[in-house]
Design a protein around this motif. Structure first.
Motif, PDB file in Angstrom:
ATOM      1  N   LEU A 189      -4.717 -10.122   7.342  1.00  0.00           N
ATOM      2  CA  LEU A 189      -4.543  -8.694   7.085  1.00  0.00           C
ATOM      3  C   LEU A 189      -3.279  -8.166   7.738  1.00  0.00           C
ATOM      4  CD1 LEU A 189      -8.193  -7.423   7.759  1.00  0.00           C
ATOM      5  CD2 LEU A 189      -7.198  -8.150   5.585  1.00  0.00           C
ATOM      6  N   SER A 190      -2.767  -7.078   7.196  1.00  0.00           N
ATOM      7  CA  SER A 190      -1.688  -6.345   7.864  1.00  0.00           C
ATOM      8  C   SER A 190      -2.293  -5.494   8.965  1.00  0.00           C
ATOM      9  CB  SER A 190      -0.962  -5.441   6.863  1.00  0.00           C
ATOM     10  OG  SER A 190      -1.819  -4.380   6.449  1.00  0.00           O
ATOM     11  N   GLU A 221      -4.178  -2.610   7.352  1.00  0.00           N
ATOM     12  CA  GLU A 221      -5.431  -3.054   6.734  1.00  0.00           C
ATOM     13  C   GLU A 221      -6.503  -3.324   7.787  1.00  0.00           C
ATOM     14  OE1 GLU A 221      -3.722  -5.318   2.726  1.00  0.00           O
ATOM     15  OE2 GLU A 221      -3.812  -6.388   4.636  1.00  0.00           O
ATOM     16  N   LEU A 222      -6.104  -3.947   8.891  1.00  0.00           N
ATOM     17  CA  LEU A 222      -7.072  -4.219   9.951  1.00  0.00           C
ATOM     18  C   LEU A 222      -7.569  -2.919  10.576  1.00  0.00           C
ATOM     19  CD1 LEU A 222      -8.627  -6.123  11.767  1.00  0.00           C
ATOM     20  CD2 LEU A 222      -6.593  -6.339  13.205  1.00  0.00           C
TER      21      LEU A 222
END
Length: 361
Positions: free
Chosen positions: A343-344, A347-348
């Motif tokens: 994940l980026s 996103e996390l």
């Protein structure tokens, strides 16, 4: 309120005594069944120390019975046992039944969220930054409670359940909870793994030889500087995500009521006051076997995702793995199931506020 506690160690016993003394109805479930046989046969649970109580406590025959009985569920055992208990609990959890994770580690709430999303079950997951209490079991029906903590950081998954989670915790355990800005703040507020890394790594021979040694007294300037450098890595990651967390000096000052100074100076003052404690007397210590895979490894992951590498944390894992003759990272059975390293950072962060959506595979 009917509260089922999944676990049967000192924390679970102390929590059960606290709840029963406060007028609630605790039920214990032991994954092995061994520790609770005497309680299941009708013997009373006795707590001494910061909790003085002799109370009846119900014992569940299996995890399904514990959850079917409950208005709230608490996971209360070392984090290296969390996945086993979560796997036992998830098939029986139902919409709206609150689950408290005490204390939260290694993104375990996301693991629960992912499993529940596959079942289209929605409920609040409450995560604590530490345990309600510290203590030691004195036998199959007795626990000595050393400390009932005055302040516990709390957050929820999803974030929208924060008020509900806070009110539940306060109703069960009193006015001691501090609302934090989401699960990521809890993940970055657990200072034990970094502190224990410095202490264990630089006193490993004492542990291996089974010596009795002062922990605070042996946080010498060199050990203190290692802990401060580890703390700087954690703070840089928190800053990247815009999360305010306590420094290690603030932690020691608030927890042990000593003046702010260097980490070594603060530990030496704790030692002078007779509150320095003792270090582990075995290499088979949670300072390594729990904190390395389930505490340091998640910080390393966050460092990589955020672009703020936790170099010392990662080096500590490698050095202790070499000392123990095995890759301690492989002991973590939660992170591999989540795929967070793909994940980026955005996103996390979003996942840590919302959890997994229904139908996740």
């Amino acid at each position: 309120m009917r509260v089922s506690i999944l676990g049967a160690g000192a924390i679970a016993y102390g929590m059960a005594a606290y709840l029963a003394k406060s007028g609630h109805e605790p039920m214990l479930w032991s994954p092995s069944g061994g520790r609770t046989r005497a309680l299941a046969a009708g013997e009373l649970l006795k707590a001494t120390g910061d909790i003085e109580a002799t109370v009846p406590v119900r014992v569940a025959g299996d995890c399904k019975e514990a959850i079917d009985h409950a208005e709230a569920v608490v996971i209360a055992l070392p984090v290296n046992g969390h996945r086993m208990v979560m796997d036992a609990a998830v098939p029986h959890l139902v919409d709206g039944l609150p689950v408290i994770v005490s204390s939260h580690g290694s993104f375990g709430a996301l693991y629960i969220s992912k499993q529940l999303a596959q079942r289209n079950v929605s409920l609040p997951i409450v995560v604590w930054g530490t345990t309600l209490l510290t203590g030691r079991q004195q036998g199959p029906t007795e626990v000595h409670v050393s400390t009932v903590r005055q302040k516990i950081d709390v957050a929820t998954l999803p974030f929208s359940a924060r008020e509900q989670g806070y009110e539940l915790c306060t109703a069960l355990f009193g006015d001691r909870f501090v609302k934090r800005d989401g699960m990521l703040a809890i993940a970055l507020s657990n200072l034990n793994p970094q502190n224990h890394l410095g202490i264990a790594l630089l006193n490993l021979t004492r542990m291996e030889k089974g010596e009795q040694w002062s922990q605070g007294g042996n946080v010498t300037p060199a050990v203190g500087r290692v802990i401060e450098a580890l703390d700087a890595e954690r703070l840089a990651i928190a800053d990247h995500f815009g999360i305010a967390v306590r420094t290690v000096q603030e932690h020691f000052s608030l927890s042990f009521h000593v003046p702010v100074g260097s980490v070594s100076e603060m530990n030496q003052e704790m030692e002078r006051q007779g509150r320095g404690g003792f270090g582990p007397t075995t290499a088979d210590s949670r300072y390594v076997l729990e904190d390395v895979p389930f505490g340091l490894l998640p910080t390393v992951l966050l460092g990589k995702v955020s672009g703020k590498p936790a170099v010392l944390h990662e080096a500590g894992i490698s050095i202790l793995s070499a000392a123990y003759g095995r890759d301690l990272k492989l002991d973590n059975d939660i992170l591999p199931a989540l795929g967070l390293d793909a994940l980026s950072d955005a996103e996390l962060a979003d996942l840590c506020r919302s959890g997994f959506s229904s139908g996740t595979t």
